[in-house]
Design an enzyme around this catalytic site. Structure first.
Site, PDB file in Angstrom:
ATOM      1  N   GLY A 124     -52.402  35.613  13.130  1.00 12.69           N
ATOM      2  CA  GLY A 124     -51.181  35.317  12.363  1.00 12.69           C
ATOM      3  C   GLY A 124     -51.117  33.871  11.946  1.00 12.69           C
ATOM      4  O   GLY A 124     -50.632  33.021  12.702  1.00 12.69           O
ATOM      5  N   ARG A 268     -77.350  61.241 -14.901  1.00 14.75           N
ATOM      6  CA  ARG A 268     -76.591  61.401 -16.145  1.00 14.75           C
ATOM      7  C   ARG A 268     -77.516  61.202 -17.344  1.00 14.75           C
ATOM      8  O   ARG A 268     -78.179  60.160 -17.458  1.00 14.75           O
ATOM      9  CB  ARG A 268     -75.459  60.361 -16.153  1.00 14.75           C
ATOM     10  CG  ARG A 268     -74.786  60.158 -17.466  1.00 14.75           C
ATOM     11  CD  ARG A 268     -73.723  61.181 -17.726  1.00 14.75           C
ATOM     12  NE  ARG A 268     -72.955  60.863 -18.905  1.00 14.75           N
ATOM     13  CZ  ARG A 268     -72.318  61.769 -19.605  1.00 14.75           C
ATOM     14  NH1 ARG A 268     -72.340  63.049 -19.241  1.00 14.75           N
ATOM     15  NH2 ARG A 268     -71.625  61.419 -20.673  1.00 14.75           N
ATOM     16  N   GLY A 339     -68.897  55.115 -16.763  1.00 15.35           N
ATOM     17  CA  GLY A 339     -68.115  55.420 -17.960  1.00 15.35           C
ATOM     18  C   GLY A 339     -66.765  56.004 -17.570  1.00 15.35           C
ATOM     19  O   GLY A 339     -66.212  55.671 -16.506  1.00 15.35           O
ATOM     20  N   GLU A 363     -58.741  35.257   3.629  1.00 10.65           N
ATOM     21  CA  GLU A 363     -59.500  34.332   4.494  1.00 10.65           C
ATOM     22  C   GLU A 363     -59.980  33.113   3.707  1.00 10.65           C
ATOM     23  O   GLU A 363     -61.100  32.631   3.880  1.00 10.65           O
ATOM     24  CB  GLU A 363     -60.627  35.065   5.231  1.00 10.65           C
ATOM     25  CG  GLU A 363     -60.033  36.096   6.170  1.00 10.65           C
ATOM     26  CD  GLU A 363     -60.919  36.535   7.294  1.00 10.65           C
ATOM     27  OE1 GLU A 363     -61.724  35.728   7.764  1.00 10.65           O
ATOM     28  OE2 GLU A 363     -60.781  37.697   7.710  1.00 10.65           O
TER      29      GLU A 363
HETATM   30  N1  CAA Z   1     -63.310  23.447  11.869  1.00 10.28           N
HETATM   31  C1  CAA Z   1     -62.639  22.648  12.726  1.00 10.28           C
HETATM   32  N2  CAA Z   1     -61.761  21.724  12.314  1.00 10.28           N
HETATM   33  C2  CAA Z   1     -61.534  21.635  10.993  1.00 10.28           C
HETATM   34  C3  CAA Z   1     -62.176  22.442  10.046  1.00 10.28           C
HETATM   35  C4  CAA Z   1     -63.110  23.377  10.534  1.00 10.28           C
HETATM   36  N3  CAA Z   1     -63.775  24.169   9.708  1.00 10.28           N
HETATM   37  N4  CAA Z   1     -61.741  22.141   8.814  1.00 10.28           N
HETATM   38  C5  CAA Z   1     -60.844  21.158   8.974  1.00 10.28           C
HETATM   39  N5  CAA Z   1     -60.736  20.843  10.287  1.00 10.28           N
HETATM   40  C6  CAA Z   1     -59.899  19.805  10.885  1.00 10.28           C
HETATM   41  C7  CAA Z   1     -60.220  18.483  10.208  1.00 10.28           C
HETATM   42  O1  CAA Z   1     -61.315  17.840  10.804  1.00 10.28           O
HETATM   43  C8  CAA Z   1     -58.937  17.724  10.408  1.00 10.28           C
HETATM   44  O2  CAA Z   1     -58.915  17.163  11.695  1.00 10.28           O
HETATM   45  P1  CAA Z   1     -58.458  15.624  11.905  1.00 10.28           P
HETATM   46  O3  CAA Z   1     -57.111  15.504  11.267  1.00 10.28           O
HETATM   47  O4  CAA Z   1     -58.436  15.443  13.391  1.00 10.28           O
HETATM   48  O5  CAA Z   1     -59.463  14.786  11.188  1.00 10.28           O
HETATM   49  C9  CAA Z   1     -57.870  18.802  10.371  1.00 10.28           C
HETATM   50  O6  CAA Z   1     -58.546  20.038  10.639  1.00 10.28           O
HETATM   51  C10 CAA Z   1     -57.192  18.883   9.041  1.00 10.28           C
HETATM   52  O7  CAA Z   1     -58.217  19.093   8.080  1.00 10.28           O
HETATM   53  P2  CAA Z   1     -57.955  18.861   6.537  1.00 10.28           P
HETATM   54  O8  CAA Z   1     -57.265  17.527   6.351  1.00 10.28           O
HETATM   55  O9  CAA Z   1     -59.209  19.104   5.782  1.00 10.28           O
HETATM   56  O10 CAA Z   1     -56.905  20.009   6.262  1.00 10.28           O
HETATM   57  P3  CAA Z   1     -56.146  20.385   4.957  1.00 10.28           P
HETATM   58  O11 CAA Z   1     -54.727  20.540   5.298  1.00 10.28           O
HETATM   59  O12 CAA Z   1     -56.523  19.470   3.854  1.00 10.28           O
HETATM   60  O13 CAA Z   1     -56.678  21.872   4.662  1.00 10.28           O
HETATM   61  C11 CAA Z   1     -58.093  23.616   3.868  1.00 10.28           C
HETATM   62  C12 CAA Z   1     -57.962  22.208   4.484  1.00 10.28           C
HETATM   63  C13 CAA Z   1     -59.576  23.830   3.815  1.00 10.28           C
HETATM   64  C14 CAA Z   1     -57.508  23.690   2.482  1.00 10.28           C
HETATM   65  C15 CAA Z   1     -57.404  24.618   4.819  1.00 10.28           C
HETATM   66  O14 CAA Z   1     -55.998  24.496   4.797  1.00 10.28           O
HETATM   67  C16 CAA Z   1     -57.775  26.058   4.520  1.00 10.28           C
HETATM   68  O15 CAA Z   1     -58.829  26.516   4.950  1.00 10.28           O
HETATM   69  N6  CAA Z   1     -56.902  26.781   3.807  1.00 10.28           N
HETATM   70  C17 CAA Z   1     -57.088  28.219   3.587  1.00 10.28           C
HETATM   71  C18 CAA Z   1     -56.385  28.995   4.633  1.00 10.28           C
HETATM   72  C19 CAA Z   1     -56.964  30.366   4.777  1.00 10.28           C
HETATM   73  O16 CAA Z   1     -58.171  30.577   4.735  1.00 10.28           O
HETATM   74  N7  CAA Z   1     -56.094  31.294   5.028  1.00 10.28           N
HETATM   75  C20 CAA Z   1     -56.510  32.644   5.279  1.00 10.28           C
HETATM   76  C21 CAA Z   1     -55.535  33.322   6.157  1.00 10.28           C
HETATM   77  S1  CAA Z   1     -56.180  34.490   7.232  1.00 10.28           S
HETATM   78  C22 CAA Z   1     -56.451  35.866   6.334  1.00 10.28           C
HETATM   79  O17 CAA Z   1     -56.484  35.904   5.155  1.00 10.28           O
HETATM   80  C23 CAA Z   1     -56.675  37.033   7.219  1.00 10.28           C
HETATM   81  C24 CAA Z   1     -56.812  38.340   6.593  1.00 10.28           C
HETATM   82  O18 CAA Z   1     -55.914  38.909   6.016  1.00 10.28           O
HETATM   83  C25 CAA Z   1     -58.035  39.106   6.851  1.00 10.28           C
END
Ligand code: CAA
Length: 642
Positions: A124, A268, A339, A363
């Site tokens: 979640g 086909r 088609g 995701e």
């Molecule tokens: N692994 C571990 N830590 C990570 C990381 C990773 N892959 N990516 C970022 N971090 C850490 C960073 O190092 C940073 O840490 P510090 O502040 O200590 O340096 C912190 O997280 C914040 O990182 P960012 O500043 O890069 O974060 P951001 O706010 O700019 O966001 C983003 C980055 C990539 C846009 C992220 O918000 C993102 O992935 N967004 C998409 C969300 C998503 O995928 N949602 C899907 C929902 S689930 C789903 O869809 C399920 C389903 O139905 C099947």
């Protein structure tokens, strides 16, 4: 790096394919048409030993590698993309964070059951204001003694409401952005944890997707996953692996569509030969095969990096983006090869075409995949100065929120009617109950809280006495079918732009609130005082609709037939009353924000009742981030002080 899967991988593929062909394929169309979750199939997946593929045997996992997991999702998706994502969301989102960050006790309690399939897992993260910007989480968890108190709402959650455990992300330290988010293991069935209906989706309809609603849910302290403040990193790391799962799902869907189209094109005949030999089609099929191979290599190589504990965040994002874009193209080409026949329900490419679309969205959208890849190649973009996690306020606007609580229910109803009359509503006039929602001056709408269909009589009676048309929430029209579809109010249905909107038993889903945001007055009647509708209303009564409505109908009844209402005059939306301050006023020179000692600053951790002078020196403006020094004292005339 491997260019070929091992014999063991292919033996494992054979096993999963046999299961998919024998058990899933024959019912895939029925599951899709009925929007039905395959409980029995999921149980059998547990028996087959594929609910914990990449986890250690000591926790009942299969102890296999990430490529085997990718193969399982691929093979299930090859016949049904919905069943593929059930496994993917369970394994990489619902289970992985517990395996990777859980304590031994948490692993014994949850992981052992998730790996056998006795428990289904879910994740979640997503919220109305925190989709791609996952750091904007607004759900809160406040530590009180031995428990965290969880409040908020998650949307678009795969495997809800079927899952038994949910890894949920919530803000534990407001005002510090992503570092204030923590992860928790939340069990289905805990008091205050409820679900919306599962959505009616374009594709992957055999998987269940619903909202999670938390109202003062008590989470035992020991269900904190990792440490406080680690939540965002746990979410990001989990999604890195999840993206391998979605890439595998996209690959499987495309593979299924390709095989189906190839088969069809060989049979086909047109212009005297199988259409597969018409060069336009031969080339199409050749391109499909090439793209499938490229995607497969990308998916397996990302999985291989994961197995060997090498960095795979970028490779997983690349694989997810490429495989999902490829799936859209390949399913489109497959349908084209069929088609007209491919456009008909019952032909699998029609389903594959619909199932493929979500893989470019969930995701992490493919735009976000490029952000992730870009961060590894170009480097991270500089941070934009804005308040992360700052609530954008109620969807239907900042309203009066006067909830009548004094006295008996009858007193509350009378106070409501008084307030409405004072605002200028004339209840001697009325409109037809079937007036189109978009033209109605007033609407009385029913939500699920109305209960049985026979209670709609109360809604109709109230609509008559309030001089209103009848409306409903989406589930009442779409799922319960109490009213025709053109009566449901919301962003995706009919928009209400009139004056008075009375929402009965409506919790206040985002899309519903967006559809009533232009109403001059919103009245909420609901038995759940934490329902979002109360944060978006002008007046409200917390109570059972079946008790409130008869009283309200009586209070509005002047004993005479309603006269036809004059043409609508749009009323001005009444704004919440702004109280004159009792103390000196301090205003931010950066943005004009007025610090209100009565309210304090929740996000900045400032208790209500804290005077400006007592604010800590490091306190900053919650609106623009200016420091305390930038605030100026404004002289306030004594006669305006309370
Ligand atoms: N692994 C571990 N830590 C990570 C990381 C990773 N892959 N990516 C970022 N971090 C850490 C960073 O190092 C940073 O840490 P510090 O502040 O200590 O340096 C912190 O997280 C914040 O990182 P960012 O500043 O890069 O974060 P951001 O706010 O700019 O966001 C983003 C980055 C990539 C846009 C992220 O918000 C993102 O992935 N967004 C998409 C969300 C998503 O995928 N949602 C899907 C929902 S689930 C789903 O869809 C399920 C389903 O139905 C099947």
């Amino acid at each position: 790096m491997l260019y070929k899967t091992t014999k063991e991988h292919e033996a494992f593929r054979k096993k999963v394919r046999a299961f998919a062909e024998e058990k899933v394929k024959p019912i895939a169309f029925q599951l899709d048409q009925n929007n039905e979750f395959p409980d029995e199939i999921v149980k059998e997946m547990g028996e087959l030993g594929i609910m914990g593929i990449p986890y250690e045997e000591k926790y009942n996992g299969a102890g296999l590698d990430a490529i085997s997991y990718a193969i399982a999702v691929e093979e299930l998706s090859r016949v049904d993309g919905g069943v593929g994502v059930i496994l993917s969301a369970h394994t990489s989102l619902g289970t992985w964070p517990i395996a990777a960050f859980g304590t031994e006790k948490q692993k014994q309690k949850y992981l052992t059951k998730l790996c056998t399939g006795e428990y289904i897992g879910a994740f979640g993260l997503t919220e109305e204001n925190a989709g791609s910007d996952a750091g904007g989480t607004e759900t809160t968890a406040v530590l009180q003694g031995d428990h965290y108190i969880l409040n908020g709402k998650k949307i678009f959650i795969t495997n809800a409401p079927k899952a038994d455990t949910y890894v949920v992300f919530a803000v534990t330290s407001p005002g510090i952005g992503t570092h204030g988010i923590s992860a928790f293991i939340v069990e289905r069935g805990w008091e205050g944890f409820s679900f919306s209906d599962h959505y009616d989706k374009l594709g992957i309809r055999s998987s269940s997707t619903a909202e999670l609603h938390f109202s003062n849910v008590k989470i035992p302290k020991e269900n904190l996953l990792g440490k406080e403040g680690q939540g965002f990193k746990i979410a990001m790391a989990t999604l890195d692996g999840g993206r391998i799962g979605i890439a595998s799902q996209a690959l499987g869907i495309a593979q299924g569509a390709y095989e189906s189209a190839l088969d069809y094109a060989k049979q086909r005949e047109q212009f005297g030969l199988p259409i597969a030999h018409l060069q336009a089609n031969t080339f199409k099929l050749a391109d499909m095969a090439t793209q499938l191979r490229a995607a497969r290599l990308m998916v397996y190589s990302a999985a291989d990096l994961k197995t060997h504990h090498e960095s795979y965040s970028m490779e997983a994002a690349m694989a997810k983006q490429y495989a999902s874009d490829m799936a859209l193209k390949v399913t489109n080409d497959a349908l084209q090869l069929y088609g007209g026949s491919g456009y008909i329900k019952g032909i699998d490419v029609e389903r594959f075409y619909r199932d493929a679309k979500i893989t470019t969205i969930y995701e992490g959208t493919n735009e976000i995949m490029r952000v992730v890849v870009g961060a590894h190649t170009v480097g991270k973009a500089p941070k934009v100065q804005y308040q992360k996690g700052k609530s954008k306020g109620p969807i239907a606007g900042n309203r009066k929120k006067e909830i009548f609580k004094e006295g008996s229910l009858e007193d509350q109803v009378n106070a409501l009617v008084e307030a409405l009359k004072k605002d200028g509503y004339d209840f001697t006039v009325g409109i037809d109950k079937d007036t189109p929602i978009s033209e109605a001056e007033r609407v009385v709408s029913a939500g699920r809280g109305i209960g049985d269909k026979e209670n709609m009589k109360l809604i109709e009676d109230l609509a008559y006495q309030a001089g209103a048309a009848v409306g409903s929430s989406r589930p009442v029209a779409e799922t319960l079918k109490y009213v025709p579809l053109n009566r449901y109010v919301g962003m995706s249905g009919q928009t209400f732009k009139g004056n008075l909107y009375i929402a009965v038993g409506i919790s206040g889903a985002g899309q519903h609130l967006k559809g009533i945001k232009d109403a001059a007055t919103i009245v909420a009647i609901n038995n759940d005082e934490n329902a979002a509708i109360f944060k978006n209303c002008d007046y409200g009564i917390v109570g059972d609709a079946l008790e409130v409505l008869p009283l309200l109908i009586e209070a509005l009844d002047n004993g005479e037939e309603k006269k036809p209402a004059p043409p609508m005059v749009k009323m001005k939306r009444s704004k919440p009353r702004k109280m004159a301050p009792t103390s000196d006023l301090y205003v931010c020179q950066g943005c004009g924000y007025e610090y209100d000692p009565k309210q304090g600053d929740e996000e900045g951790g400032i208790e209500p009742g804290t005077s400006f002078k007592k604010l800590p020196d490091e306190w900053i403006c919650p609106k623009c981030g200016e420091d305390k020094e930038s605030f100026v004292k404004v002289d306030f005339p004594d006669d305006r002080k309370l």
